[in-house]
Scaffold this motif. Sequence first.
Motif: not given
Length: 234
Positions: A3, A5, A21
Amino acid sequence: MLKVEHVQTGYDGVPVVHDASLQVNQGTIVALVGSNGSGKTSLLRAITGTLPVMRGNITYKGQSIVGMKSYKLLDMGISMVPEGRHLFGKMSVRDNLMMGAYTVRDKAEIEKRLRFVFQLLPRVEERQKQQADTLSGGEQQMVAIARGLMASPELLILDEPSLGLMPKLVTEIFEFIRRIKDAGVTIIIVEQNAMATLEMSDYAYVMQNGETILEGTGQDLLADEQVKKAYLGG
């Protein structure tokens, strides 16, 4: 699995990626497409620890990897095949592959990884005694991918694997990438060949001016008018 971000990254304190992101689920192929200079490779370098994360966060299996060294990320299961192949030209194909497993001391484990790679890429096995710089461009790219696989990654990152290859060889490389996914390896791919990449990908992101501006399944983005106009010649 991964992930990213709101990441900002760049060179010598100057941001090149401003706000990126993305999310990568296990067992998928995720594509990152966009024009030259959009920040795709810089984002990959931030993920793999070769560029600093100035802002934002990157997590792998729920753990933040911001600030981790590349060799540590390799131990965690993240391997990258950089643009331009970067083979050791005067060494044999087999020795190049062994460099991909340089952290492994168990000879039986190395042989197991070689068998896995040769099963996926039979032509690499055929060429294993050949000097790397005598191979064709397509074969060199296969060796570069095979070397990345020798680290036994769970997440394989590919930067422009079809760059400079003839169309027939591009098709072969993309077939190998599908085969790698089918073997259980999760893949992030950055590619100029947007159409073929989106057709192959489970999910994709479009980067522009250092930001991720669009996302969706590969098929969704193939049908998107903005993507067609900008990247697919539609």
